[in-house]
Structure formats: structure tokens, C-alpha cells
Scaffold this motif. Structure first.
Motif, PDB file in Angstrom:
ATOM      1  N   LEU A 117      52.306  48.112  40.157  1.00  0.00           N
ATOM      2  CA  LEU A 117      53.729  48.416  40.373  1.00  0.00           C
ATOM      3  C   LEU A 117      54.346  47.531  41.451  1.00  0.00           C
ATOM      4  CD1 LEU A 117      53.796  52.315  40.154  1.00  0.00           C
ATOM      5  CD2 LEU A 117      54.877  50.681  38.591  1.00  0.00           C
ATOM      6  N   LYS A 118      53.532  47.088  42.402  1.00  0.00           N
ATOM      7  CA  LYS A 118      54.010  46.241  43.490  1.00  0.00           C
ATOM      8  C   LYS A 118      53.954  44.759  43.144  1.00  0.00           C
ATOM      9  CE  LYS A 118      55.020  49.499  46.341  1.00  0.00           C
ATOM     10  NZ  LYS A 118      56.392  49.742  46.761  1.00  0.00           N
ATOM     11  N   GLY A 119      53.682  44.420  41.879  1.00  0.00           N
ATOM     12  CA  GLY A 119      53.714  43.030  41.446  1.00  0.00           C
ATOM     13  C   GLY A 119      52.603  42.176  42.006  1.00  0.00           C
ATOM     14  N   VAL A 120      51.406  42.727  42.106  1.00  0.00           N
ATOM     15  CA  VAL A 120      50.264  42.020  42.679  1.00  0.00           C
ATOM     16  C   VAL A 120      49.991  40.727  41.902  1.00  0.00           C
ATOM     17  CG1 VAL A 120      48.519  43.284  41.328  1.00  0.00           C
ATOM     18  CG2 VAL A 120      47.905  42.314  43.544  1.00  0.00           C
TER      19      VAL A 120
ATOM     20  N   ASN B  90      50.673  40.517  47.472  1.00  0.00           N
ATOM     21  CA  ASN B  90      50.088  39.277  46.973  1.00  0.00           C
ATOM     22  C   ASN B  90      48.644  39.461  46.528  1.00  0.00           C
ATOM     23  OD1 ASN B  90      52.383  37.666  47.337  1.00  0.00           O
ATOM     24  ND2 ASN B  90      51.913  37.447  49.501  1.00  0.00           N
ATOM     25  N   LYS B  91      47.823  40.091  47.378  1.00  0.00           N
ATOM     26  CA  LYS B  91      46.403  40.240  47.078  1.00  0.00           C
ATOM     27  C   LYS B  91      45.992  41.686  47.339  1.00  0.00           C
ATOM     28  CE  LYS B  91      41.855  38.344  48.129  1.00  0.00           C
ATOM     29  NZ  LYS B  91      41.115  37.325  48.864  1.00  0.00           N
ATOM     30  N   PHE B  92      45.243  42.253  46.386  1.00  0.00           N
ATOM     31  CA  PHE B  92      44.790  43.635  46.510  1.00  0.00           C
ATOM     32  C   PHE B  92      43.329  43.710  46.077  1.00  0.00           C
ATOM     33  CE2 PHE B  92      44.269  48.057  45.174  1.00  0.00           C
ATOM     34  CZ  PHE B  92      44.897  48.741  46.199  1.00  0.00           C
ATOM     35  N   CYS B  93      42.478  44.238  46.945  1.00  0.00           N
ATOM     36  CA  CYS B  93      41.059  44.396  46.643  1.00  0.00           C
ATOM     37  C   CYS B  93      40.722  45.879  46.687  1.00  0.00           C
ATOM     38  CB  CYS B  93      40.213  43.621  47.641  1.00  0.00           C
ATOM     39  SG  CYS B  93      38.441  43.723  47.302  1.00  0.00           S
ATOM     40  N   LEU B  94      40.143  46.378  45.615  1.00  0.00           N
ATOM     41  CA  LEU B  94      39.730  47.771  45.531  1.00  0.00           C
ATOM     42  C   LEU B  94      38.214  47.802  45.403  1.00  0.00           C
ATOM     43  CD1 LEU B  94      40.487  50.809  45.167  1.00  0.00           C
ATOM     44  CD2 LEU B  94      40.471  50.365  42.708  1.00  0.00           C
TER      45      LEU B  94
ATOM     46  N   THR C 299      52.474  39.570  36.409  1.00  0.00           N
ATOM     47  CA  THR C 299      52.442  38.954  37.742  1.00  0.00           C
ATOM     48  C   THR C 299      51.067  38.449  38.147  1.00  0.00           C
ATOM     49  OG1 THR C 299      52.060  41.080  38.837  1.00  0.00           O
ATOM     50  CG2 THR C 299      54.356  40.382  38.539  1.00  0.00           C
ATOM     51  N   LEU C 300      50.011  38.868  37.454  1.00  0.00           N
ATOM     52  CA  LEU C 300      48.655  38.484  37.861  1.00  0.00           C
ATOM     53  C   LEU C 300      48.407  36.986  37.658  1.00  0.00           C
ATOM     54  CD1 LEU C 300      46.319  41.370  36.660  1.00  0.00           C
ATOM     55  CD2 LEU C 300      46.761  40.645  39.004  1.00  0.00           C
ATOM     56  N   VAL C 301      47.857  36.374  38.698  1.00  0.00           N
ATOM     57  CA  VAL C 301      47.423  34.981  38.648  1.00  0.00           C
ATOM     58  C   VAL C 301      45.893  34.934  38.716  1.00  0.00           C
ATOM     59  CG1 VAL C 301      47.527  32.735  39.809  1.00  0.00           C
ATOM     60  CG2 VAL C 301      49.566  34.182  39.690  1.00  0.00           C
ATOM     61  N   VAL C 302      45.301  35.864  39.467  1.00  0.00           N
ATOM     62  CA  VAL C 302      43.850  35.966  39.629  1.00  0.00           C
ATOM     63  C   VAL C 302      43.437  37.407  39.333  1.00  0.00           C
ATOM     64  CG1 VAL C 302      41.928  35.820  41.257  1.00  0.00           C
ATOM     65  CG2 VAL C 302      43.778  34.145  41.369  1.00  0.00           C
TER      66      VAL C 302
END
Length: 173
Positions: free
Chosen positions: A33-36, A9-13, A59-62
Motif C-alpha cells: 500500500l505504501k508503494g514499496v 523504498n525498501k521493506f524487509c520482513l 511499484t516493485l523493482v526488487v
């Protein structure tokens, strides 16, 4: 990378101090690839092929992109069909960057935050029937006495909140 979820759902790098462009690319590609749906990237730079993948993610919303990298867009008409929030901070844009094409490629966009240096643009043209909140922050890039004038043209019929920050703003109606 060993994580096996079907969706993130959420990924921060946060690799702002890492010069490893390939490492950044691997992590971002993994998230895509994981549909973040929410992606927040802090990095000094990354491969331009990654930006093209970012701007085509269904898939990105934000998307919050804090990077001193050159932005290159893919040639496709629609990039981010579900994106509602876009923040671009300190990105480098080519002279003829198609900002209007990027915004039109986000048909669900409600919030747009542009921060940093846009001094290479003669005109910033923002047009969107869905945009509700807009922030333009030119202060965060620093003050330059010899900075060229940039015109800002807005066509935002549903805009409710507008925040414009600069050292000197001349508004004409």
C-alpha cells in the motif's frame, strides 16, 4: 503500522519462525500500500492471496522471496511491469506453474535467481529478451538420488552471466 510516510523504498520482513500467517499478510499488504520498490521477505508461509498481490505490484523493482509457501499467480497478463530483480528461494510451485508467464510478465527483468527444489518440473523454460544475469541453484535444496531429471531450456539473447549449481549437471548443446 503507525508510520505515515507516503512511500516506502525498501521493506524487509523476517518472520521465518512465526506461524502467524495473518500477521505476515498484514505487514506485506502495508508495504504494498505504501508503494514499496524493494521487498525482501523471509517467512515460513503466508496466505496465497498475498502472493497474488505481490505479483501484481507495479511499484516493485526488487523482489526477494524466501518462503516455503505455494506460489499462485493472478490471471492478468502483466504482473510486475517495473521489476528488475527477482529471487525465489524455497518456494513451492504447483505442478503446472506458469514460470514462462511469470517471466514474460516482468518486461524489465534483468536479474533472476531461482533456488530450491524444482524436482516437480519436467522442463524449466526461461525466455526473456531483457535478462542479463541468471542463477539456478538446485544444491541449496539438498541432494536426492531418486530426483527426476529436469530439462532446462533457455532463450536469453542478452544474457551476460549464468550461474548453474547442482549436484550433477548434464549439459547438452
Amino acid at each position: 503500522m503507525l508510520c505515515k510516510p507516503t512511500k516506502i523504498n525498501k521493506f524487509c520482513l523476517n518472520r521465518a519462525k512465526s506461524p502467524d500467517v495473518n500477521g505476515n499478510k498484514s505487514w506485506i499488504e502495508f508495504a504494498l500500500l505504501k508503494g514499496v520498490s524493494e521487498l525482501d521477505i523471509f517467512t515460513y508461509r503466508f496466505n496465497s492471496s498475498v502472493t497474488q498481490q505481490l505479483f501484481m505490484c507495479a511499484t516493485l523493482v526488487v523482489l526477494k522471496l524466501h518462503a516455503k509457501s505455494e506460489m499462485k499467480l493472478p490471471d492478468e497478463s502483466y504482473f510486475l511491469p517495473n521489476l528488475k530483480f527477482l529471487q525465489l528461494e524455497f518456494a513451492k510451485f504447483p505442478v503446472n506453474f506458469p514460470l514462462t508467464r511469470l517471466i514474460s510478465g516482468c518486461p524489465m527483468l534483468e536479474d533472476l535467481v531461482l533456488e530450491g527444489g524444482w524436482e516437480d518440473f519436467n522442463v524449466i523454460n526461461i525466455s526473456s529478451p531483457t535478462l542479463i544475469n541468471l542463477t539456478l541453484d538446485f544444491i541449496s535444496f539438498g541432494y536426492q538420488y531418486d530426483r527426476p531429471t529436469t530439462d532446462v531450456l533457455l532463450d536469453l539473447p542478452n544474457l551476460l552471466h549464468f550461474n548453474y549449481e547442482d549436484h550433477l549437471a548434464i549439459i547438452t548443446a
